[in-house]
Design an enzyme around this catalytic site. Sequence first.
Site, PDB file in Angstrom:
ATOM      1  N   GLU A 138       0.829  -1.219   0.000  1.00  0.00           N
ATOM      2  CA  GLU A 138       0.000   0.000   0.000  1.00  0.00           C
ATOM      3  C   GLU A 138       0.859   1.264   0.000  1.00  0.00           C
ATOM      4  O   GLU A 138       0.369   2.354   0.313  1.00  0.00           O
ATOM      5  CB  GLU A 138      -0.933   0.020   1.226  1.00  0.00           C
ATOM      6  CG  GLU A 138      -1.879  -1.142   1.362  1.00  0.00           C
ATOM      7  CD  GLU A 138      -2.956  -1.216   0.277  1.00  0.00           C
ATOM      8  OE1 GLU A 138      -2.838  -0.492  -0.731  1.00  0.00           O
ATOM      9  OE2 GLU A 138      -3.891  -2.009   0.462  1.00  0.00           O
ATOM     10  N   HIS A 142      -2.052   2.331   8.439  1.00  0.00           N
ATOM     11  CA  HIS A 142      -3.215   1.601   7.920  1.00  0.00           C
ATOM     12  C   HIS A 142      -3.407   0.344   8.760  1.00  0.00           C
ATOM     13  O   HIS A 142      -2.447  -0.377   9.036  1.00  0.00           O
ATOM     14  CB  HIS A 142      -2.987   1.215   6.460  1.00  0.00           C
ATOM     15  CG  HIS A 142      -3.996   0.239   5.934  1.00  0.00           C
ATOM     16  ND1 HIS A 142      -5.352   0.445   6.037  1.00  0.00           N
ATOM     17  CD2 HIS A 142      -3.843  -0.957   5.317  1.00  0.00           C
ATOM     18  CE1 HIS A 142      -5.992  -0.580   5.511  1.00  0.00           C
ATOM     19  NE2 HIS A 142      -5.094  -1.449   5.068  1.00  0.00           N
ATOM     20  N   HIS A 177      -6.763  -2.654  10.352  1.00  0.00           N
ATOM     21  CA  HIS A 177      -8.126  -3.174  10.231  1.00  0.00           C
ATOM     22  C   HIS A 177      -8.740  -3.367  11.621  1.00  0.00           C
ATOM     23  O   HIS A 177      -9.126  -4.487  11.983  1.00  0.00           O
ATOM     24  CB  HIS A 177      -8.109  -4.528   9.482  1.00  0.00           C
ATOM     25  CG  HIS A 177      -7.391  -4.509   8.172  1.00  0.00           C
ATOM     26  ND1 HIS A 177      -6.857  -5.638   7.585  1.00  0.00           N
ATOM     27  CD2 HIS A 177      -7.127  -3.497   7.316  1.00  0.00           C
ATOM     28  CE1 HIS A 177      -6.291  -5.320   6.426  1.00  0.00           C
ATOM     29  NE2 HIS A 177      -6.422  -4.026   6.244  1.00  0.00           N
ATOM     30  N   HIS A 205     -12.910  -2.622   4.130  1.00  0.00           N
ATOM     31  CA  HIS A 205     -11.468  -2.843   4.204  1.00  0.00           C
ATOM     32  C   HIS A 205     -10.882  -2.499   5.590  1.00  0.00           C
ATOM     33  O   HIS A 205     -10.437  -3.396   6.293  1.00  0.00           O
ATOM     34  CB  HIS A 205     -10.791  -2.024   3.089  1.00  0.00           C
ATOM     35  CG  HIS A 205      -9.316  -2.254   2.958  1.00  0.00           C
ATOM     36  ND1 HIS A 205      -8.588  -1.852   1.862  1.00  0.00           N
ATOM     37  CD2 HIS A 205      -8.418  -2.820   3.793  1.00  0.00           C
ATOM     38  CE1 HIS A 205      -7.329  -2.173   2.024  1.00  0.00           C
ATOM     39  NE2 HIS A 205      -7.194  -2.767   3.193  1.00  0.00           N
TER      40      HIS A 205
HETATM   41  P1  13P Z   1       1.340  -5.083   3.337  1.00  0.00           P
HETATM   42  O1  13P Z   1       1.817  -6.199   4.209  1.00  0.00           O
HETATM   43  O2  13P Z   1       1.791  -5.255   1.890  1.00  0.00           O
HETATM   44  O3  13P Z   1       1.736  -3.739   3.866  1.00  0.00           O
HETATM   45  O4  13P Z   1      -0.240  -5.145   3.243  1.00  0.00           O
HETATM   46  C1  13P Z   1      -1.046  -5.341   4.346  1.00  0.00           C
HETATM   47  C2  13P Z   1      -2.425  -4.791   4.130  1.00  0.00           C
HETATM   48  O5  13P Z   1      -3.134  -4.639   5.112  1.00  0.00           O
HETATM   49  C3  13P Z   1      -2.920  -4.455   2.784  1.00  0.00           C
HETATM   50  O6  13P Z   1      -4.096  -3.698   2.818  1.00  0.00           O
END
Ligand code: 13P
Length: 256
Positions: A76, A95, A97, A158
């Site tokens: 990302e 980023h 989740h 997401h």
């Molecule tokens: P990466 O391990 O490539 O950073 O990706 C993890 C992810 O959460 C993709 O949305």
Amino acid sequence: MERESVLRQEIVEVGRRLWQKGFVAANDGNITCRLDEDFVLTTPTGVSKGFMTPDMIVKVDMDGNTSEGYLKPSSEIFVHLMIYKERPDVQAVLHAHPPFATAFAVAGISLEHPILPEAVLHLDGVPLSPYGTPGTPELVEAIRPYIRGRNAVLLENHGAFTVGDSPLHAYYRMETLEHFAKISLLARLLGRERVLSPQEVYRLLQSRDRALVNPLCEECGICLAERTDLPGLVERITKKVMEELSKDGIGGSNRG
Ligand code: 13P
């Protein structure tokens, strides 16, 4: 210790906290921070962000080319680089989740309504950006308009992005977002959410601004010079409150 080593360690620490708090599973999530005008430090792709070491962090240029590191950069990285280009004030991007916030993103519900002082003070409302396939330019463009004036964005089906002055600052915003989402869900289960009135929001923002060292704008005496679009923020929140009040069962004043 040299600045780059400090930042590498901070990214490792933030990764550990993300994993420990359950904000990421398996290899999810990514963390970056600006090193200087030309380079960014990023977590590598496809590893657990809870078990990294400083040497695993990758240095990339502003086009995403690796300049130093033995692992591949995050998939990302182009979302992160887009954010640094759109927001020169941002020093770190995160980023993850987190499950409660991501549940809202899956349900297609943004978190812009003012129900908690801390969320108003630290997040300024969290919009929901449309779905884009992870790791593609579609996701970069889906997020672009939403991150321009906000410090946290939900990604439909997401997860979430937060930004800050440092990796830890962006992490704290992710914690605040997840806490906000959890409390909002519980209040909905209890039957209603009482949103803060525009006057309450206004007072909060004034107290926040008084606490900052930045001077208030000389023209209006309300917004922070070169920092926050306070009138725009109050207008957005007022609009949201009016929407909530017009819905049955949610909002409204419970005060006599
Ligand atoms: P990466 O391990 O490539 O950073 O990706 C993890 C992810 O959460 C993709 O949305």
